[in-house]
Design an enzyme around this catalytic site. Structure first.
Site, PDB file in Angstrom:
ATOM      1  N   ASP A 101       0.803  -1.233   0.000  1.00 45.57           N
ATOM      2  CA  ASP A 101       0.000   0.000   0.000  1.00 45.57           C
ATOM      3  C   ASP A 101       0.831   1.276   0.000  1.00 45.57           C
ATOM      4  O   ASP A 101       1.950   1.324   0.490  1.00 45.57           O
ATOM      5  CB  ASP A 101      -1.007   0.015   1.154  1.00 45.57           C
ATOM      6  CG  ASP A 101      -0.387  -0.266   2.519  1.00 45.57           C
ATOM      7  OD1 ASP A 101       0.660  -0.941   2.582  1.00 45.57           O
ATOM      8  OD2 ASP A 101      -0.958   0.195   3.529  1.00 45.57           O
ATOM      9  N   GLU A 168      -0.567  -2.325   5.093  1.00 43.62           N
ATOM     10  CA  GLU A 168       0.369  -2.246   6.225  1.00 43.62           C
ATOM     11  C   GLU A 168       0.193  -0.917   6.947  1.00 43.62           C
ATOM     12  O   GLU A 168       0.310  -0.847   8.159  1.00 43.62           O
ATOM     13  CB  GLU A 168       1.811  -2.402   5.718  1.00 43.62           C
ATOM     14  CG  GLU A 168       2.862  -2.468   6.833  1.00 43.62           C
ATOM     15  CD  GLU A 168       3.270  -1.102   7.363  1.00 43.62           C
ATOM     16  OE1 GLU A 168       3.538  -1.000   8.575  1.00 43.62           O
ATOM     17  OE2 GLU A 168       3.304  -0.141   6.595  1.00 43.62           O
ATOM     18  N   GLU A 169      -0.105   0.123   6.174  1.00 37.84           N
ATOM     19  CA  GLU A 169      -0.189   1.466   6.779  1.00 37.84           C
ATOM     20  C   GLU A 169      -1.359   1.583   7.750  1.00 37.84           C
ATOM     21  O   GLU A 169      -1.342   2.430   8.638  1.00 37.84           O
ATOM     22  CB  GLU A 169      -0.306   2.540   5.690  1.00 37.84           C
ATOM     23  CG  GLU A 169       0.881   2.598   4.731  1.00 37.84           C
ATOM     24  CD  GLU A 169       2.178   3.049   5.392  1.00 37.84           C
ATOM     25  OE1 GLU A 169       2.150   3.433   6.568  1.00 37.84           O
ATOM     26  OE2 GLU A 169       3.226   2.993   4.727  1.00 37.84           O
ATOM     27  N   HIS A 412       7.362   8.533   4.807  1.00 37.32           N
ATOM     28  CA  HIS A 412       6.044   9.209   4.793  1.00 37.32           C
ATOM     29  C   HIS A 412       6.169  10.677   4.373  1.00 37.32           C
ATOM     30  O   HIS A 412       5.162  11.376   4.293  1.00 37.32           O
ATOM     31  CB  HIS A 412       5.288   9.097   6.138  1.00 37.32           C
ATOM     32  CG  HIS A 412       4.868   7.706   6.472  1.00 37.32           C
ATOM     33  ND1 HIS A 412       3.845   7.412   7.357  1.00 37.32           N
ATOM     34  CD2 HIS A 412       5.318   6.510   6.030  1.00 37.32           C
ATOM     35  CE1 HIS A 412       3.702   6.095   7.464  1.00 37.32           C
ATOM     36  NE2 HIS A 412       4.599   5.531   6.663  1.00 37.32           N
TER      37      HIS A 412
END
Ligand code: ZN
Length: 444
Positions: A101, A168-169, A412
């Site tokens: 993702d 995963e996020e 990020h």
């Protein structure tokens, strides 16, 4: 280290001669020969990111690749997850994981293949989408690993389970795959291994921690009721801003006074909302916390303490019993990631032999989160687990950062542009090398 240098020298010589396949038994040169194509895949993945649990195009694309390599591929495991199995005789089962993702981040790297994709995350607010955590490098390395291991079937025996994990996020994708039968419908692994790119190490560097590597991540919401009224007559009201402020201050004592100084813990109040106007005492304050710990006991101490403090501060302010704070811990939480020590040291030794001492280092654990730990937690008595870091910071940027000319973007960040070539080549070689050493050919 000497062996490493000569291996790279051979690989470099092969590339310049364009004769990779003739030396396909050498893993470094095999990966090097695949790199142009893997970089093309990486740029494509980077330009076409998908948000958590929306990885439809990504999973389809990579499932087709695994199928073409001879894997037995199942799609839609845990919504958008992929499981690719290659059975190759008696032997251990090794699971290799990549996450798929991207993030709701508007890319600002200026790369020629930068994402222009927009999407709608769970918040419902449309935003740009970017592989700002480098999961695109993980997927390209995953394909590189699969290619090498499929090509070298005569060099290993056992069962290889390669998975592409969604979300995963959100900290939910690993659990979604497990809940959908990852360890019951498919071979259950003896070893699970994966890597994450790192925004603080030079590109191509491998970092690992033994034992707890990443933290339990809990998101906690606290609603603090008050009794609203006129700001000029506070004695007729109960001010939730004052109560919540006392809660925020008292929460600081959980880590400083109740946790063991030797057991890492974090309680951060990231959001505090109350009130609408200067002269009105509000009837509610709301707090949002992130809570980090390693052990289950430490997690329980913090969460129990948060509830106790919230309620006790409201009682101290004289709030009636039917209007005490409510504390909500979001489910599912992301559990801490534990690198089983003996397995970690075994793999670290393997990496050192392969890449040389100067490219492998033991690094401190962090209080960040990763849901990779779910696989180990599914059967901690049996499964051995390791997630390691592969540095992604371009070397010229390391030099500039050291000189104080730039500050490095973190994961990020809309500016995170790793040296993908080094991350993918290192990740693929490390994962394929790990699998080969874990599934040796009998008599080989
Ligand atoms: Zn990530």
């Amino acid at each position: 280290m000497k062996a490493t240098i000569s291996k790279f020298a051979i690989a470099a010589a092969l590339i310049s001669l364009g004769s990779g396949p003739a030396y396909a038994d050498d893993l470094s040169s095999g990966v090097a020969a695949d790199m142009p194509e893997l970089m093309e895949l990486y740029r494509d993945l980077h330009a076409n990111p998908e948000l958590s649990f929306q990885e439809v195009g990504t999973s389809k694309k990579l499932a087709a690749r695994a199928r073409a390599l001879g894997f037995d591929v199942t799609e839609g495991v845990g919504k958008t997850g992929v499981v690719a199995v290659m059975r190759n005789g008696e032997g251990p089962t090794v699971l290799i994981r990549a996450d798929m993702d991207a993030l709701p981040v508007v890319e600002q790297t200026g790369l020629p293949f930068a994402s222009k994709v927009v999407g709608v995350p769970a918040s419902g607010v449309e935003t740009g989408v970017m592989h700002a955590c480098g999961h695109d490098t993980h997927m390209a390395a995953w394909v590189g690993t699969a290619q090498q291991l499929a090509e070298r079937k005569d060099q290993w025996q056992g069962t290889l389970v390669m998975i592409l994990q969604p979300a995963e996020e959100l900290g939910e994708g690993a659990l979604a795959m497990l809940d959908d039968g990852l360890f019951t419908r498919f071979p259950k692994p003896d070893f699970v291994i994966g890597f994450h790119d790192a925004a603080q190490f030079p590109a191509g560097m491998i970092g690992y921690s033994s034992g707890y590597a990443l933290a339990n991540v809990d998101s906690v919401d606290i609603s603090v009721p008050g009794i609203g009224g006129h700001g000029a007559y506070p004695h007729t009201a109960k001010d939730p801003i004052v109560i919540a402020s006392a809660i925020v201050m008292r929460l600081q004592t959980l880590v400083s006074r109740e946790s063991s100084p030797l057991d890492p813990a974090v309680v951060t109040v990231g959001s505090f909302h109350a009130g609408a106007k200067h002269n009105i005492i509000s009837d509610e304050a709301r707090l949002q916390l992130t809570v980090r710990s390693y052990s289950d006991a430490s997690r329980k101490l913090l969460l129990d303490g948060i509830t106790r403090i919230a309620i006790a501060e409201a009682m101290a302010a004289g709030m009636p019993e039917d209007k005490l704070p409510t504390v909500t811990v979001q489910e599912p939480y992301t559990p801490s990631t534990y690198n089983t020590p003996a397995f970690t040291e075994r793999m670290a030794a393997e990496f050192r032999e392969r890449f040389g001492d100067d490219r492998v280092m033991k690094v401190p654990s962090v209080m960040g989160g990763e849901d990779f730990g779910q696989f180990y937690r599914a059967d901690p008595d049996h499964i051995q687990s390791l997630i390691f870091w592969v540095g992604g910071v371009p070397h010229d940027q390391i030099d500039k950062a050291k000189a104080g000319e730039i500050s490095l973007p973190s994961l990020h960040s809309p500016f995170w542009a790793p040296d993908a070539e080094k991350v993918i080549a290192t990740g693929a070689e490390a994962l394929a090398g790990a699998a080969l050493s874990l599934m040796p050919r009998a008599g080989g």
